[in-house]
Design an enzyme around this catalytic site. Structure first.
Site, PDB file in Angstrom:
ATOM      1  CG  ASN A   9     -31.612 -46.663   2.007  1.00  0.00           C
ATOM      2  OD1 ASN A   9     -32.630 -46.475   1.113  1.00  0.00           O
ATOM      3  ND2 ASN A   9     -30.302 -46.229   1.789  1.00  0.00           N
ATOM      4  CE  LYS A  13     -32.163 -44.061  11.651  1.00  0.00           C
ATOM      5  NZ  LYS A  13     -31.203 -43.147  11.228  1.00  0.00           N
ATOM      6  CG  ASP A  69     -25.483 -37.510  11.063  1.00  0.00           C
ATOM      7  OD1 ASP A  69     -25.510 -38.742  10.511  1.00  0.00           O
ATOM      8  OD2 ASP A  69     -24.494 -37.125  11.407  1.00  0.00           O
ATOM      9  CB  THR A  70     -27.534 -40.122  15.731  1.00  0.00           C
ATOM     10  OG1 THR A  70     -28.961 -39.831  15.577  1.00  0.00           O
ATOM     11  CG2 THR A  70     -27.321 -40.549  16.986  1.00  0.00           C
ATOM     12  CG  PHE A 149     -29.270 -49.333  16.274  1.00  0.00           C
ATOM     13  CD1 PHE A 149     -30.405 -48.961  16.959  1.00  0.00           C
ATOM     14  CD2 PHE A 149     -28.472 -48.905  15.642  1.00  0.00           C
ATOM     15  CE1 PHE A 149     -30.645 -47.582  16.672  1.00  0.00           C
ATOM     16  CE2 PHE A 149     -28.599 -47.296  15.227  1.00  0.00           C
ATOM     17  CZ  PHE A 149     -29.829 -46.830  15.947  1.00  0.00           C
ATOM     18  N   GLY A 150     -26.155 -50.457  17.589  1.00  0.00           N
ATOM     19  CA  GLY A 150     -25.289 -49.514  17.703  1.00  0.00           C
ATOM     20  C   GLY A 150     -24.526 -49.533  18.919  1.00  0.00           C
ATOM     21  CE  LYS A 173     -32.395 -46.186  21.073  1.00  0.00           C
ATOM     22  NZ  LYS A 173     -31.892 -46.962  20.177  1.00  0.00           N
ATOM     23  CG  HIS A 178     -30.355 -40.220  20.513  1.00  0.00           C
ATOM     24  ND1 HIS A 178     -30.611 -41.334  21.538  1.00  0.00           N
ATOM     25  CD2 HIS A 178     -29.871 -40.727  19.464  1.00  0.00           C
ATOM     26  CE1 HIS A 178     -30.325 -42.321  21.055  1.00  0.00           C
ATOM     27  NE2 HIS A 178     -29.813 -41.915  19.713  1.00  0.00           N
ATOM     28  NE  ARG A 179     -33.434 -42.950  15.907  1.00  0.00           N
ATOM     29  CZ  ARG A 179     -32.201 -43.451  16.129  1.00  0.00           C
ATOM     30  NH1 ARG A 179     -31.012 -42.839  15.675  1.00  0.00           N
ATOM     31  NH2 ARG A 179     -32.225 -44.403  16.873  1.00  0.00           N
TER      32      ARG A 179
HETATM   33  P1  IMP Z   1     -27.229 -42.509  12.353  1.00  0.00           P
HETATM   34  O1  IMP Z   1     -27.107 -41.096  11.926  1.00  0.00           O
HETATM   35  O2  IMP Z   1     -28.700 -42.674  12.918  1.00  0.00           O
HETATM   36  O3  IMP Z   1     -27.131 -43.499  11.115  1.00  0.00           O
HETATM   37  O4  IMP Z   1     -26.386 -42.989  13.202  1.00  0.00           O
HETATM   38  C1  IMP Z   1     -24.839 -43.074  13.378  1.00  0.00           C
HETATM   39  C2  IMP Z   1     -24.357 -44.038  14.171  1.00  0.00           C
HETATM   40  O5  IMP Z   1     -24.712 -43.484  15.549  1.00  0.00           O
HETATM   41  C3  IMP Z   1     -25.027 -45.500  14.245  1.00  0.00           C
HETATM   42  O6  IMP Z   1     -24.371 -46.350  13.309  1.00  0.00           O
HETATM   43  C4  IMP Z   1     -24.770 -45.933  15.401  1.00  0.00           C
HETATM   44  O7  IMP Z   1     -23.516 -46.649  15.697  1.00  0.00           O
HETATM   45  C5  IMP Z   1     -24.566 -44.744  16.309  1.00  0.00           C
HETATM   46  N1  IMP Z   1     -26.275 -44.432  16.752  1.00  0.00           N
HETATM   47  C6  IMP Z   1     -27.285 -43.812  16.291  1.00  0.00           C
HETATM   48  N2  IMP Z   1     -28.397 -43.766  16.828  1.00  0.00           N
HETATM   49  C7  IMP Z   1     -28.152 -44.730  17.938  1.00  0.00           C
HETATM   50  C8  IMP Z   1     -29.153 -45.305  19.083  1.00  0.00           C
HETATM   51  O8  IMP Z   1     -30.105 -44.999  19.226  1.00  0.00           O
HETATM   52  N3  IMP Z   1     -28.384 -46.244  20.120  1.00  0.00           N
HETATM   53  C9  IMP Z   1     -27.229 -46.651  19.680  1.00  0.00           C
HETATM   54  N4  IMP Z   1     -26.211 -46.166  18.838  1.00  0.00           N
HETATM   55  C10 IMP Z   1     -26.918 -45.195  17.864  1.00  0.00           C
END
Ligand code: IMP
Length: 192
Positions: A9, A13, A69-70, A149-150, A173, A178-179
């Site tokens: 959502n 991304k 997923d991260t 963010f995050g 970035k 990673h992503r």
């Molecule tokens: P998601 O799987 O992309 O939703 O990531 C899970 C959580 O990991 C997010 O809610 C963030 O807290 C953290 N996260 C994911 N990607 C990043 C990033 O690129 N920078 C910082 N935090 C991240």
């Protein structure tokens, strides 16, 4: 054009993916297929969660689908917060609370190495393909920068000029993140 769903959502991304993927695929978000429910993410690994989300969409909506997923793995915390990164400080808490929890746990700790890992699961027909990306870095003792963010403001990647992710432009970035790396592998595969 082939249709494929990105199980997210997150408008940022989706936009980024559409820019990278070119014109062979029409990439639909969850809202585009009228999927408004919370998709379960209860696996204990990021690979498992990515697969769970992709399978859910395939089973309930019939589309080929990919999902990401991260997790942030901090060595001194035994790999925490890892798969629990989004809700590390507990349900209802935001990124600032998550950062505070990390900084408190690492208070006085000299060994601050960490990495972000992203897993992407792609379901094409009944075939599952996995893509991964990671970036090594260290957790600083305080926040630097306001972008991203995050955990971006406390993560300083090893590659780069000493900036945190929160001090970089999105382009800077994405090149090393990673992503960004996992998405590049996915796009490369889809465009082969
Ligand atoms: P998601 O799987 O992309 O939703 O990531 C899970 C959580 O990991 C997010 O809610 C963030 O807290 C953290 N996260 C994911 N990607 C990043 C990033 O690129 N920078 C910082 N935090 C991240």
């Amino acid at each position: 054009m082939k249709k494929i769903v990105f199980a997210t959502n997150n408008a940022y991304k989706l936009k980024e993916l559409r820019q990278m993927i070119g014109d062979r695929y029409e990439v639909l978000g969850l809202a585009d297929i009228d999927c408004h429910e919370d998709i379960p993410e209860t696996a204990d690994t990021i690979d498992g969660n990515a697969q769970m989300k992709a399978r859910y969409v395939k089973e309930h909506y019939g589309y080929d689908c990919f999902s990401d997923d991260t997790g942030l793995e901090i060595d001194a915390l035994g790999g925490e917060p890892g798969v629990h990164s989004a809700r590390y400080a507990g349900p209802g808490h935001d990124s600032e609370a998550n950062i505070d929890k990390v900084l408190t746990k690492l208070n006085g700790v000299a060994q601050r190495t960490a990495r972000f890992r992203t897993a992407i699961a792609l379901l094409q027909g009944d075939q599952l393909h996995m893509f991964h990306g990671q970036v090594e870095g260290v957790i600083l003792t305080e926040r630097h920068g306001t972008g991203g963010f995050g955990y971006d403001s406390i993560f300083q990647p090893v590659e780069g000029d000493g900036s945190t992710f929160a001090e970089m432009s999105p382009e800077q970035k994405n090149r090393i993140s990673h992503r960004g790396r996992a998405v590049a592998s996915l796009v490369d595969f889809l465009n082969r």
